[in-house]
Design a protein around this motif. Structure first.
Motif, PDB file in Angstrom:
ATOM      1  N   ASN A 140     -36.228  20.655  29.713  1.00 46.74           N
ATOM      2  CA  ASN A 140     -35.221  19.785  29.099  1.00 46.74           C
ATOM      3  C   ASN A 140     -34.240  19.316  30.168  1.00 46.74           C
ATOM      4  O   ASN A 140     -34.191  19.853  31.280  1.00 46.74           O
ATOM      5  CB  ASN A 140     -34.482  20.520  27.966  1.00 46.74           C
ATOM      6  CG  ASN A 140     -33.816  21.793  28.432  1.00 46.74           C
ATOM      7  OD1 ASN A 140     -32.869  21.728  29.222  1.00 46.74           O
ATOM      8  ND2 ASN A 140     -34.274  22.946  27.955  1.00 46.74           N
ATOM      9  N   VAL A 141     -33.451  18.316  29.810  1.00 42.65           N
ATOM     10  CA  VAL A 141     -32.550  17.687  30.782  1.00 42.65           C
ATOM     11  C   VAL A 141     -31.403  18.604  31.178  1.00 42.65           C
ATOM     12  O   VAL A 141     -30.846  18.458  32.266  1.00 42.65           O
ATOM     13  CB  VAL A 141     -31.993  16.353  30.234  1.00 42.65           C
ATOM     14  CG1 VAL A 141     -33.093  15.322  30.132  1.00 42.65           C
ATOM     15  CG2 VAL A 141     -31.304  16.549  28.888  1.00 42.65           C
ATOM     16  N   ASN A 142     -31.048  19.567  30.326  1.00 41.03           N
ATOM     17  CA  ASN A 142     -29.964  20.491  30.691  1.00 41.03           C
ATOM     18  C   ASN A 142     -30.367  21.365  31.873  1.00 41.03           C
ATOM     19  O   ASN A 142     -29.575  21.584  32.795  1.00 41.03           O
ATOM     20  CB  ASN A 142     -29.590  21.364  29.486  1.00 41.03           C
ATOM     21  CG  ASN A 142     -28.879  20.593  28.406  1.00 41.03           C
ATOM     22  OD1 ASN A 142     -28.108  19.687  28.689  1.00 41.03           O
ATOM     23  ND2 ASN A 142     -29.138  20.937  27.154  1.00 41.03           N
ATOM     24  N   ASN A 143     -31.610  21.856  31.848  1.00 45.85           N
ATOM     25  CA  ASN A 143     -32.099  22.648  32.972  1.00 45.85           C
ATOM     26  C   ASN A 143     -32.189  21.807  34.237  1.00 45.85           C
ATOM     27  O   ASN A 143     -31.888  22.274  35.338  1.00 45.85           O
ATOM     28  CB  ASN A 143     -33.471  23.236  32.649  1.00 45.85           C
ATOM     29  CG  ASN A 143     -33.414  24.298  31.570  1.00 45.85           C
ATOM     30  OD1 ASN A 143     -32.346  24.846  31.290  1.00 45.85           O
ATOM     31  ND2 ASN A 143     -34.535  24.592  30.951  1.00 45.85           N
ATOM     32  N   LEU A 144     -32.626  20.568  34.060  1.00 44.81           N
ATOM     33  CA  LEU A 144     -32.734  19.664  35.201  1.00 44.81           C
ATOM     34  C   LEU A 144     -31.362  19.405  35.815  1.00 44.81           C
ATOM     35  O   LEU A 144     -31.190  19.451  37.045  1.00 44.81           O
ATOM     36  CB  LEU A 144     -33.370  18.345  34.761  1.00 44.81           C
ATOM     37  CG  LEU A 144     -33.453  17.218  35.795  1.00 44.81           C
ATOM     38  CD1 LEU A 144     -34.168  17.683  37.053  1.00 44.81           C
ATOM     39  CD2 LEU A 144     -34.145  16.003  35.194  1.00 44.81           C
TER      40      LEU A 144
END
Length: 210
Positions: A140-144
């Motif tokens: 997901n974009v949060n991890n990215l």
């Protein structure tokens, strides 16, 4: 669904059937209003644990920070997800003007073959070659975004509490160059992390790094 996307979707299914369960085929639509859910088609998503509606990878964000004429397809490079070694290829989808409208990605889990190769080399006494540098596929974009922020901190070389104004400018520019601000609401997280206002953060993008 337009004819191009229909063909690419059928091609994705065909390739996944041809090469089996270890071969993931993913299509990103870069024309979407929100890139937080850029994946519009995916086969064998268990390879990277992603599904339709999930967000962009590092490759997608890097693409959007460059001019279309500067971008070339990336073939047979290594990525990593959940401890798996993945052989990946990224093919850029373009419109009639040459602008990039999407990404067709191939991710093949070569972990079983690598493990077998290591066993064979151990058996016959041949040293294993050094592993090549790899990148990560994110769920997901949060991890990215978290990873991009950590990379910015590592690049500066000191924790935020010890950063000077110039250090923070370098970090913010690094994040901008790697597409961090293309992630929805990333500005709030980044400004809070570095202990500055959003106004100050965006003003740093216009500053020259000494």
């Amino acid at each position: 669904m337009d004819l191009k996307m229909d063909f690419l979707t059928r091609l994705a299914k065909a390739l996944s059937k041809q090469f089996g369960d270890n071969c993931e085929i993913v299509i990103h639509d870069l024309n979407k209003t929100s890139l937080d859910n850029s994946i519009v088609s995916i086969e064998n998503g268990h390879v990277s644990n992603r599904s339709i509606g999930d967000g962009p990878s590092m490759v997608v964000l890097d693409t959007l920070t460059k001019k279309p004429e500067e971008i070339e397809d990336q073939l047979a490079y290594l990525t990593e997800v959940d401890g798996k070694m993945i052989k990946s290829s990224t093919i850029y989808i373009r419109d009639e003007k040459g602008d990039i409208t999407g990404i067709f990605g191939i991710n093949y889990d070569i972990s079983p073959m690598v493990a077998f190769q290591k066993e064979i080399k151990n058996l016959i006494g041949i040293e294993s070659p050094q592993s090549e540098e790899s990148t990560h596929i994110y769920h997901n974009v949060n991890n990215l975004l978290d990873d991009l922020i950590q990379r910015a901190v590592d690049m500066v070389g000191r924790p935020v509490s010890y950063m000077t104004r110039e250090d923070k400018i370098k970090a913010i520019k690094f994040l901008n160059e790697h597409g961090a601000f293309l992630i929805t609401k990333s500005g709030n997280k980044i400004s809070n992390y570095f202990g500055i206002s959003k106004y100050t953060m965006y003003s740093y993008l216009d500053k020259e790094v000494e």
